[in-house]
Structure formats: structure tokens, C-alpha cells
Design a protein around this motif. Structure first.
Motif, mmCIF file in Angstrom:
data_model
loop_
_atom_site.group_PDB
_atom_site.id
_atom_site.type_symbol
_atom_site.label_atom_id
_atom_site.label_comp_id
_atom_site.label_asym_id
_atom_site.label_seq_id
_atom_site.Cartn_x
_atom_site.Cartn_y
_atom_site.Cartn_z
ATOM 1 N N SER A 250 -78.185 75.600 62.472
ATOM 2 C CA SER A 250 -77.961 74.219 62.890
ATOM 3 C C SER A 250 -79.221 73.389 62.687
ATOM 4 O O SER A 250 -80.324 73.930 62.535
ATOM 5 C CB SER A 250 -77.556 74.178 64.365
ATOM 6 N N ALA A 251 -79.041 72.074 62.694
ATOM 7 C CA ALA A 251 -80.193 71.177 62.578
ATOM 8 C C ALA A 251 -81.156 71.378 63.740
ATOM 9 O O ALA A 251 -82.375 71.286 63.579
ATOM 10 C CB ALA A 251 -79.720 69.725 62.516
ATOM 11 N N ARG A 252 -80.619 71.658 64.943
ATOM 12 C CA ARG A 252 -81.459 71.876 66.119
ATOM 13 C C ARG A 252 -82.361 73.091 65.950
ATOM 14 O O ARG A 252 -83.479 73.127 66.462
ATOM 15 C CB ARG A 252 -80.582 72.064 67.359
ATOM 16 N N TYR B 75 -80.030 69.552 52.321
ATOM 17 C CA TYR B 75 -79.235 70.312 53.283
ATOM 18 C C TYR B 75 -79.011 69.553 54.594
ATOM 19 O O TYR B 75 -78.433 70.100 55.533
ATOM 20 C CB TYR B 75 -79.897 71.671 53.548
ATOM 21 N N GLY B 76 -79.495 68.327 54.656
ATOM 22 C CA GLY B 76 -79.151 67.418 55.749
ATOM 23 C C GLY B 76 -79.660 67.781 57.126
ATOM 24 O O GLY B 76 -79.062 67.377 58.132
ATOM 25 N N ARG B 77 -80.790 68.528 57.200
ATOM 26 C CA ARG B 77 -81.274 68.920 58.524
ATOM 27 C C ARG B 77 -81.805 67.728 59.317
ATOM 28 O O ARG B 77 -81.605 67.666 60.532
ATOM 29 C CB ARG B 77 -82.362 69.994 58.406
ATOM 30 N N PHE B 78 -82.469 66.786 58.640
ATOM 31 C CA PHE B 78 -82.964 65.611 59.364
ATOM 32 C C PHE B 78 -81.800 64.733 59.829
ATOM 33 O O PHE B 78 -81.799 64.229 60.951
ATOM 34 C CB PHE B 78 -83.908 64.798 58.479
ATOM 35 N N GLY B 79 -80.804 64.558 58.958
ATOM 36 C CA GLY B 79 -79.647 63.760 59.329
ATOM 37 C C GLY B 79 -78.888 64.367 60.484
ATOM 38 O O GLY B 79 -78.387 63.658 61.373
ATOM 39 N N GLN C 72 -84.775 61.373 60.501
ATOM 40 C CA GLN C 72 -83.547 60.660 60.155
ATOM 41 C C GLN C 72 -83.216 60.924 58.691
ATOM 42 O O GLN C 72 -84.105 61.210 57.878
ATOM 43 C CB GLN C 72 -83.717 59.149 60.375
ATOM 44 N N ALA C 73 -81.942 60.808 58.357
ATOM 45 C CA ALA C 73 -81.522 60.995 56.964
ATOM 46 C C ALA C 73 -82.198 59.981 56.048
ATOM 47 O O ALA C 73 -82.507 60.286 54.882
ATOM 48 C CB ALA C 73 -80.001 60.875 56.861
ATOM 49 N N SER C 74 -82.443 58.769 56.542
ATOM 50 C CA SER C 74 -83.067 57.731 55.726
ATOM 51 C C SER C 74 -84.512 58.075 55.368
ATOM 52 O O SER C 74 -85.023 57.629 54.346
ATOM 53 C CB SER C 74 -83.036 56.388 56.468
#
Length: 405
Positions: A202-204, A273-277, A286-288
Motif C-alpha cells: 500500500s501507499a501507506r 506506481y502511484g505511491r505519492f498519489g 502528492q501525485a502532482s
């Protein structure tokens, strides 16, 4: 106990040493941390085979075989090293800390552990029988390795500073001093691999690994820059190392190659892999922010890869010059060729992904083939020297010879 008292005690212990020892005692008493390079080499090859751009049937099996070699070597060598410290505690401690090269080689143990942590997540967690449970296993292993690597770095440099061991080898530190720095950079690279490829992470879970790994990249890059200054000065004033140590020149590649690979993997984990998003906290996480971070990391990785390539060619020239002058012969330090070049290969592998480049894919494949060939060359020479009684199990006690001299 003062240093003089320790020296007296060690001399008394040396005087009681037998000249010829049983094989098991020779193995345990003389076991050096350099042997963990065998684990490191098998581990980096397993990772590269698993991630190689050009896959073919059976390559995954070869990767698993390399992984198992890494695992078995690590278990055997760790038990042997622990037995040495258990049976010869004082002697083992002083012999390792009195020798700058062996002291720095203690980082090889940490690096070997980190390669296993990466492979648990790359291979085992992705297997049908593995899954998320082994993601947790690899995750815990990584945090343990992160603490181990920074403590090893601090221990090595504190010992060198307190004992003024910088005067070793003609007034300068040996290239082996880069190994604790490579272990720091390896922590960051394996952190990136875990954050990208672990099953069900998970991102966490991933974001703390990414942040700490970026911190470790900074430590590795700046510490390497400081050490490069000293080591390059030695090269400019005294020339290349002696023939038996010439392969250690490839250690110059490690910090740059591993840092370049780490930056790309961490940026990919944050962006691709979108971990920040998935984490989405504050301004940075953030994704940005992940997209420009990815571009910046790839640019910096290119700069570091260029420098690593220069070091690789310089080391290659040094070995070819010794070979041309018929001064080149195999020694255990040849095991220090594979892992540093493997870090550079990991960087080129990531560049091939980031740029979708056939050129980088071809370079990566060629380097992997060279690494595999080099692994078997080293394995052959190592086995032959062990059979002849010149390596690993040397029944003639060198401590008694030293006392006689």
C-alpha cells in the motif's frame, strides 16, 4: 582495558596458537567478511535476470536458482561468521577492526542481506504461493537492513577515526572503504524495488520506505564524493593498486551506479506506481509532485551513470595494463568486480524503461552476460584454490608464521 593491554593479551593468545589446525578450525578462525561478496554477486545477478528487458523461457528459473544460491551462501556464511565471533570473540574483533579492508568488508554482510530482502519481494511475493505475506517479510527485512547499514557505516568510520587507520596502505585509505557507502546506496535501491514491485504493498507502507531511501541516497552520494576525493588523490600520486588488489578499482563504480538506480526506482515508485498519489499528504507527497520528481531523478541518474561509466573504464584499463605487463593474476578481490558493475547495469536497466530505449536495453543485456560470465570465472578460480588448500580452509596458521617472523 587500554590498547597496550589489548596488544599484550593478543600476543599471548597468538603464542598459544597451534601451527597446523583442523579443517573446521581453519575455516572458522580465518573466515573473512569478503566471502559475503559471493552472496552479493549471486543476488544482483538474480535481480537483473528477473528484470531483464529481453525475457525468454527459462530465464525466470535461472533467476530463482541465483536467488537460492544467494540464500544458501548467506545462511552458511552467516553461521560461520557468527561461530567465529562466538569461539574467538576477542581475536575476531581485533583482527577485523585492526585491518581497514576487513573492517570495510563488514558492509558486505549488510549488502547480502539487502539483496535477499529485495528478492523476497521481487520473486517470492509475486509467486502464486507467496503473496502479500512475503511482502511483509521483505518489508521488515528492509527496515532491519536500513538500520544495519547506517550502523555499519558509523561503526567503520568511528573505528578508523579513533584508531587513525587512515594511515593504512602507504598513508591512504584503500578502495574497500567505499563498501559501507555502497551498502547505504543499496538500501535505497532495494527500497525502490520494494516500493515498486512488492505484491499488494500500500501507499501507506511504501511512502515511508521511499522517503527514508531518498535520505540514504543523499548520505551515499555525499559520502562517496568525499571519499572519491581522497581515493583519486591516491591514484594521482601513487598510481594504480598492486596487481593482487587491482580488481578493487571497480568499487569506484558502486556508489554512483547504485545511487543512479535508486533515484530512478524511487521516482518510479512515486510516479508510475502511484505511491505519492495514494498517500496524498502535504505538498510534496502528492501525485502532482511525483511527475516532476520523476523527470529530475532521471536527469540526475544520467549524470551519475556517466560518472560510473568513467570509473568502470578506468578500472578496466588498470586491469588490462596489468595483464599486458603480465602482472595480472586472480585473487579473491576479483569478486569485487561483479556487484559494482551490477549496480551500473541496474541503472541502465531503469534508463531503458524510463526512455523505452532499445539502445539501453542492448547495453543492459550485454552487461548482464558479462556479469554471468565473470561470476562463473570467479567461481571456478575460487573452487580450484579451495581444493588446493590456498583459500578458505588453510590449515597452516598464518598467526604462527607472523609470530615467528
Amino acid at each position: 582495558m587500554s590498547e597496550e593491554d589489548n596488544k599484550t593479551l593478543r600476543e599471548q593468545e597468538r603464542q598459544s596458537e597451534p601451527r597446523v589446525r583442523p579443517a573446521w578450525r581453519a575455516l572458522v578462525q580465518d573466515f573473512e567478511p569478503l566471502w559475503f561478496t559471493e552472496c552479493m554477486n549471486a543476488g544482483i545477478i538474480a535481480i537483473l535476470l528477473h528484470q531483464l528487458p529481453y525475457q525468454f523461457p527459462g530465464l525466470g528459473i535461472l533467476s530463482i536458482i541465483a536467488f537460492m544460491i544467494d540464500f544458501l551462501f548467506f545462511i552458511v556464511f552467516s553461521l560461520t561468521m557468527l561461530t567465529r565471533f562466538a569461539l574467538y570473540t576477542r581475536q575476531a574483533y581485533w583482527e577485523i577492526t585492526d585491518n581497514v579492508q576487513q573492517l570495510a568488508q563488514m558492509a558486505c554482510w549488510t549488502i547480502a542481506w539487502l539483496t535477499l530482502a529485495a528478492l523476497v519481494n521481487l520473486i517470492v511475493s509475486q509467486a502464486g504461493w507467496g503473496g502479500h505475506a512475503f511482502t511483509i517479510v521483505g518489508y521488515v527485512m528492509w527496515w532491519f537492513g536500513a538500520a544495519w547499514s547506517i550502523l555499519t557505516l558509523l561503526f567503520v568510520f568511528i573505528i578508523i577515526i579513533r584508531r587513525q587507520k587512515g594511515e593504512a596502505e602507504g598513508g591512504q585509505l584503500p578502495p574497500m572503504i567505499l563498501l559501507p557507502i555502497v551498502s547505504i546506496a543499496t538500501t535505497a535501491t532495494t527500497g525502490g524495488l520494494i516500493a515498486c514491485y512488492s505484491a499488494g504493498i500500500s501507499a501507506r507502507m511504501a511512502v515511508p520506505v521511499i522517503i527514508v531511501s531518498f535520505l540514504y541516497v543523499g548520505i551515499g552520494m555525499f559520502m562517496a564524493t568525499f571519499m572519491y576525493t581522497l581515493l583519486l588523490h591516491k591514484l594521482l600520486t601513487t598510481g594504480f593498486p598492486a596487481p593482487m588488489q587491482i580488481a578493487s578499482m571497480f568499487l569506484f563504480v558502486g556508489p554512483m551506479g547504485q545511487s543512479a538506480a535508486a533515484l530512478q526506482l524511487l521516482a518510479s515508485a512515486a510516479s508510475t506506481y502511484g505511491r505519492f498519489g495514494g498517500y496524498s499528504q502535504g505538498i510534496f507527497l502528492q501525485a502532482s509532485a511525483a511527475t516532476p520528481l520523476n523527470a529530475a531523478c532521471v536527469l540526475l541518474a544520467l549524470l551519475l551513470t556517466g560518472m560510473a561509466t568513467v570509473w568502470a573504464f578506468l578500472a578496466l584499463f588498470a586491469m588490462l595494463e596489468k595483464a599486458f605487463n603480465k602482472n595480472l593474476s586472480w585473487s579473491p578481490t576479483w569478486n569485487s568486480i561483479i556487484f559494482p558493475l551490477g549496480t551500473l547495469t541496474t541503472s541502465t536497466l531503469q534508463l531503458s524503461i524510463e526512455m523505452d530505449s532499445p539502445a539501453w536495453r542492448t547495453i543492459t543485456t550485454a552487461l548482464v552476460i558479462i556479469l554471468v560470465i565473470m561470476f562463473f570465472i570467479n567461481l571456478g578460480f575460487t573452487t580450484w584454490n579451495i581444493i588446493q588448500g590456498k583459500l578458505l580452509i588453510v590449515k597452516e596458521n598464518p598467526r604462527v608464521e607472523e609470530k615467528s617472523e
